[in-house]
Design a protein around this motif. Structure first.
Motif, PDB file in Angstrom:
ATOM      1  N   PHE A  14       9.826   6.569   4.649  1.00  0.00           N
ATOM      2  CA  PHE A  14       9.577   5.895   3.367  1.00  0.00           C
ATOM      3  C   PHE A  14       9.066   6.878   2.319  1.00  0.00           C
ATOM      4  O   PHE A  14       9.506   6.860   1.164  1.00  0.00           O
ATOM      5  CB  PHE A  14       8.564   4.765   3.566  1.00  0.00           C
ATOM      6  CG  PHE A  14       8.265   4.009   2.302  1.00  0.00           C
ATOM      7  CD1 PHE A  14       9.126   3.044   1.827  1.00  0.00           C
ATOM      8  CD2 PHE A  14       7.106   4.280   1.577  1.00  0.00           C
ATOM      9  CE1 PHE A  14       8.860   2.354   0.645  1.00  0.00           C
ATOM     10  CE2 PHE A  14       6.817   3.608   0.407  1.00  0.00           C
ATOM     11  CZ  PHE A  14       7.703   2.636  -0.060  1.00  0.00           C
ATOM     12  N   LEU A  15       8.144   7.748   2.716  1.00  0.00           N
ATOM     13  CA  LEU A  15       7.572   8.704   1.763  1.00  0.00           C
ATOM     14  C   LEU A  15       8.491   9.889   1.494  1.00  0.00           C
ATOM     15  O   LEU A  15       8.349  10.572   0.482  1.00  0.00           O
ATOM     16  CB  LEU A  15       6.229   9.223   2.287  1.00  0.00           C
ATOM     17  CG  LEU A  15       5.102   8.197   2.436  1.00  0.00           C
ATOM     18  CD1 LEU A  15       3.868   8.874   3.031  1.00  0.00           C
ATOM     19  CD2 LEU A  15       4.755   7.543   1.108  1.00  0.00           C
ATOM     20  N   GLY A  16       9.406  10.154   2.428  1.00  0.00           N
ATOM     21  CA  GLY A  16      10.290  11.298   2.273  1.00  0.00           C
ATOM     22  C   GLY A  16       9.598  12.618   2.534  1.00  0.00           C
ATOM     23  O   GLY A  16      10.016  13.664   2.017  1.00  0.00           O
ATOM     24  N   ARG A  17       8.547  12.600   3.347  1.00  0.00           N
ATOM     25  CA  ARG A  17       7.816  13.826   3.681  1.00  0.00           C
ATOM     26  C   ARG A  17       7.046  13.608   4.970  1.00  0.00           C
ATOM     27  O   ARG A  17       6.801  12.484   5.384  1.00  0.00           O
ATOM     28  CB  ARG A  17       6.857  14.218   2.560  1.00  0.00           C
ATOM     29  CG  ARG A  17       5.789  13.171   2.257  1.00  0.00           C
ATOM     30  CD  ARG A  17       4.684  13.771   1.423  1.00  0.00           C
ATOM     31  NE  ARG A  17       5.071  13.949   0.034  1.00  0.00           N
ATOM     32  CZ  ARG A  17       4.552  14.876  -0.762  1.00  0.00           C
ATOM     33  NH1 ARG A  17       3.660  15.726  -0.276  1.00  0.00           N
ATOM     34  NH2 ARG A  17       4.911  14.974  -2.021  1.00  0.00           N
TER      35      ARG A  17
ATOM     36  N   TYR B 149       0.841  -1.200   0.000  1.00  0.00           N
ATOM     37  CA  TYR B 149       0.000   0.000   0.000  1.00  0.00           C
ATOM     38  C   TYR B 149       0.876   1.250   0.000  1.00  0.00           C
ATOM     39  O   TYR B 149       0.630   2.194  -0.760  1.00  0.00           O
ATOM     40  CB  TYR B 149      -0.915  -0.013   1.220  1.00  0.00           C
ATOM     41  CG  TYR B 149      -1.669   1.278   1.436  1.00  0.00           C
ATOM     42  CD1 TYR B 149      -2.831   1.552   0.721  1.00  0.00           C
ATOM     43  CD2 TYR B 149      -1.218   2.243   2.350  1.00  0.00           C
ATOM     44  CE1 TYR B 149      -3.522   2.748   0.900  1.00  0.00           C
ATOM     45  CE2 TYR B 149      -1.908   3.432   2.533  1.00  0.00           C
ATOM     46  CZ  TYR B 149      -3.055   3.677   1.810  1.00  0.00           C
ATOM     47  OH  TYR B 149      -3.733   4.855   1.991  1.00  0.00           O
ATOM     48  N   LEU B 150       1.896   1.262   0.842  1.00  0.00           N
ATOM     49  CA  LEU B 150       2.757   2.442   0.927  1.00  0.00           C
ATOM     50  C   LEU B 150       3.523   2.674  -0.380  1.00  0.00           C
ATOM     51  O   LEU B 150       3.744   3.826  -0.777  1.00  0.00           O
ATOM     52  CB  LEU B 150       3.731   2.292   2.094  1.00  0.00           C
ATOM     53  CG  LEU B 150       3.107   2.350   3.488  1.00  0.00           C
ATOM     54  CD1 LEU B 150       4.171   2.110   4.551  1.00  0.00           C
ATOM     55  CD2 LEU B 150       2.404   3.687   3.723  1.00  0.00           C
ATOM     56  N   LYS B 151       3.913   1.605  -1.065  1.00  0.00           N
ATOM     57  CA  LYS B 151       4.583   1.762  -2.362  1.00  0.00           C
ATOM     58  C   LYS B 151       3.640   2.389  -3.380  1.00  0.00           C
ATOM     59  O   LYS B 151       4.038   3.280  -4.151  1.00  0.00           O
ATOM     60  CB  LYS B 151       5.080   0.408  -2.860  1.00  0.00           C
ATOM     61  CG  LYS B 151       6.269  -0.142  -2.079  1.00  0.00           C
ATOM     62  CD  LYS B 151       6.634  -1.550  -2.540  1.00  0.00           C
ATOM     63  CE  LYS B 151       7.764  -2.118  -1.697  1.00  0.00           C
ATOM     64  NZ  LYS B 151       8.083  -3.528  -2.075  1.00  0.00           N
ATOM     65  N   SER B 152       2.382   1.939  -3.396  1.00  0.00           N
ATOM     66  CA  SER B 152       1.396   2.526  -4.311  1.00  0.00           C
ATOM     67  C   SER B 152       1.127   3.976  -3.953  1.00  0.00           C
ATOM     68  O   SER B 152       0.968   4.831  -4.830  1.00  0.00           O
ATOM     69  CB  SER B 152       0.090   1.724  -4.261  1.00  0.00           C
ATOM     70  OG  SER B 152       0.281   0.400  -4.706  1.00  0.00           O
ATOM     71  N   LEU B 153       1.077   4.254  -2.653  1.00  0.00           N
ATOM     72  CA  LEU B 153       0.873   5.618  -2.171  1.00  0.00           C
ATOM     73  C   LEU B 153       2.011   6.525  -2.636  1.00  0.00           C
ATOM     74  O   LEU B 153       1.772   7.639  -3.137  1.00  0.00           O
ATOM     75  CB  LEU B 153       0.783   5.596  -0.653  1.00  0.00           C
ATOM     76  CG  LEU B 153       0.603   6.922   0.084  1.00  0.00           C
ATOM     77  CD1 LEU B 153      -0.758   7.514  -0.217  1.00  0.00           C
ATOM     78  CD2 LEU B 153       0.759   6.722   1.591  1.00  0.00           C
ATOM     79  N   LYS B 154       3.224   6.058  -2.486  1.00  0.00           N
ATOM     80  CA  LYS B 154       4.379   6.863  -2.890  1.00  0.00           C
ATOM     81  C   LYS B 154       4.401   7.070  -4.401  1.00  0.00           C
ATOM     82  O   LYS B 154       4.732   8.161  -4.884  1.00  0.00           O
ATOM     83  CB  LYS B 154       5.673   6.192  -2.415  1.00  0.00           C
ATOM     84  CG  LYS B 154       6.917   7.029  -2.662  1.00  0.00           C
ATOM     85  CD  LYS B 154       8.135   6.403  -1.999  1.00  0.00           C
ATOM     86  CE  LYS B 154       9.364   7.285  -2.168  1.00  0.00           C
ATOM     87  NZ  LYS B 154      10.552   6.720  -1.469  1.00  0.00           N
ATOM     88  N   LYS B 155       4.046   6.036  -5.157  1.00  0.00           N
ATOM     89  CA  LYS B 155       4.026   6.143  -6.616  1.00  0.00           C
ATOM     90  C   LYS B 155       3.015   7.205  -7.052  1.00  0.00           C
ATOM     91  O   LYS B 155       3.311   8.049  -7.907  1.00  0.00           O
ATOM     92  CB  LYS B 155       3.672   4.792  -7.231  1.00  0.00           C
ATOM     93  CG  LYS B 155       3.663   4.761  -8.757  1.00  0.00           C
ATOM     94  CD  LYS B 155       3.449   3.334  -9.256  1.00  0.00           C
ATOM     95  CE  LYS B 155       3.517   3.269 -10.783  1.00  0.00           C
ATOM     96  NZ  LYS B 155       2.376   3.955 -11.420  1.00  0.00           N
TER      97      LYS B 155
ATOM     98  N   VAL C  13       4.592   6.072  12.442  1.00  0.00           N
ATOM     99  CA  VAL C  13       4.559   7.306  11.657  1.00  0.00           C
ATOM    100  C   VAL C  13       5.958   7.652  11.150  1.00  0.00           C
ATOM    101  O   VAL C  13       6.138   8.057   9.993  1.00  0.00           O
ATOM    102  CB  VAL C  13       3.977   8.466  12.482  1.00  0.00           C
ATOM    103  CG1 VAL C  13       4.125   9.792  11.730  1.00  0.00           C
ATOM    104  CG2 VAL C  13       2.504   8.212  12.801  1.00  0.00           C
ATOM    105  N   LYS C  14       6.948   7.482  12.001  1.00  0.00           N
ATOM    106  CA  LYS C  14       8.329   7.770  11.584  1.00  0.00           C
ATOM    107  C   LYS C  14       8.736   6.889  10.408  1.00  0.00           C
ATOM    108  O   LYS C  14       9.394   7.357   9.463  1.00  0.00           O
ATOM    109  CB  LYS C  14       9.289   7.552  12.752  1.00  0.00           C
ATOM    110  CG  LYS C  14       9.165   8.577  13.868  1.00  0.00           C
ATOM    111  CD  LYS C  14      10.091   8.205  15.026  1.00  0.00           C
ATOM    112  CE  LYS C  14       9.926   9.114  16.207  1.00  0.00           C
ATOM    113  NZ  LYS C  14      10.780   8.710  17.355  1.00  0.00           N
ATOM    114  N   ILE C  15       8.364   5.622  10.449  1.00  0.00           N
ATOM    115  CA  ILE C  15       8.695   4.699   9.352  1.00  0.00           C
ATOM    116  C   ILE C  15       8.034   5.167   8.060  1.00  0.00           C
ATOM    117  O   ILE C  15       8.660   5.206   6.992  1.00  0.00           O
ATOM    118  CB  ILE C  15       8.253   3.266   9.707  1.00  0.00           C
ATOM    119  CG1 ILE C  15       9.084   2.720  10.860  1.00  0.00           C
ATOM    120  CG2 ILE C  15       8.377   2.349   8.482  1.00  0.00           C
ATOM    121  CD1 ILE C  15       8.572   1.409  11.434  1.00  0.00           C
TER     122      ILE C  15
END
Length: 305
Positions: free
Chosen positions: A137-140, A81-87, A131-133
């Motif tokens: 990962f998102l860089g923001r 999910y986080l990879k799709s979010l970042k993309k 949240v820190k992780i």
């Protein structure tokens, strides 16, 4: 009152981007400051939703707002999910990304609801670490939104506003303060909503949500299917007095009216902000104005005094 030295990334007054309004927005290009997109609706490549999102994001600033991060769950973070979010974030370049301070899944099963957390020191540490992780990962920075709630935990050792504040401080994240959710929870749990506002650090608040709800007398449900009621407008004014000019948007997820009616309601938010914070330079820059639709439908509504 807000400390004049505190500044926010103010982008004006926006609306939730809904499929009902796609064609209207592209055909009429209304003078609106920004749109909030529901992240989960656009995580699949291609298709009409992505076409409209990309076309609108070329013309307006957007922010991403999610409901599936489940930041408070004990399940491992969903890295797919986080990879799709970042993309998606890399493709549409949102001003910021938000989700809710809650849990939605357990043992891999998604409840499709925003469930409250026990307000304890242990939970603060657990949520802050996750949240820190996510932020790394998102860089923001991530914005966390307070949820409306209908139950509380016997194990809680602090008030909700202290819990939210401590998580934001520990994780160094920002806050999306939902004014309607504060009102709903205050009614359901018998606390003073002004106590909530007064305990939140103004430096952490980046965005406001406004919405309507269903009032059943003994309890209130956050349904997002009504206009913003007077009680929430009043609390919004108190929030402006406390936090200053904060980027504000209106959520509507059911009984969605035509775009001009939503635009008119957003004009009311700007009007209240102008009255509460006169001569505010941020608010003065907003594109929102009574004739910003160039549409006769707008003339059927009048801004409340």
């Amino acid at each position: 009152m807000i400390d004049p030295k505190i500044t926010h990334d103010f982008i004006g007054f926006g609306l939730g981007l809904r499929t009902d309004h796609f064609e209207y927005i592209l055909n009429n290009q209304p003078d609106i400051d920004w749109f909030e997109v529901l992240t989960e609706n656009y995580l699949v490549d291609g298709g009409k939703p992505r076409y409209y999102l990309e076309a609108i994001a070329e013309q307006y600033p957007v922010v991403m707002h999610g409901v599936s991060m489940s930041i408070g769950s004990t399940d491992p973070l969903d890295m797919d999910y986080l990879k799709s979010l970042k993309k998606l974030s890399n493709e549409i370049n949102p001003k910021w990304i938000s989700d809710h301070i809650c849990w939605t899944s357990i043992h891999g099963i998604n409840s499709h609801d925003l469930l409250p957390l026990p307000y304890t020191e242990e939970t603060v540490k657990h949520v802050a670490e996750r949240v820190k992780i996510v932020q790394d990962f998102l860089g923001r920075r991530l914005l966390l939104e307070n949820v409306s709630s209908y139950l509380s935990y016997k194990d809680s050792t602090m008030d909700e506003w202290d819990f939210l504040s401590q998580v934001a401080e520990e994780a160094d994240c920002l806050i999306l303060l939902d004014i309607n959710n504060i009102y709903v929870s205050a009614r359901n749990h018998f606390f003073n909503p002004l106590d909530y506002l007064n305990k939140i650090d103004p430096r952490r608040v980046q965005q406001f949500h406004l919405a309507g709800h269903s009032d059943h007398g003994e309890y209130v449900i956050d349904t997002h299917d009504h206009d913003v009621p007077p009680t929430v407008w009043t609390l919004y004014q108190a929030a402006l007095e406390r936090f200053g000019s904060i980027s504000t948007m209106i959520e509507r997820d059911a009984n969605i009216p035509e775009f001009p009616a939503m635009y008119q309601e957003l004009l009311e938010a700007k009007h209240i902000a102008e009255l509460t914070l006169p001569n505010n330079a941020d608010i003065a820059k907003s594109r929102l104005r009574p004739n910003g639709m160039n549409n006769p439908l707008l003339q059927q509504h009048k801004v409340m005094a």
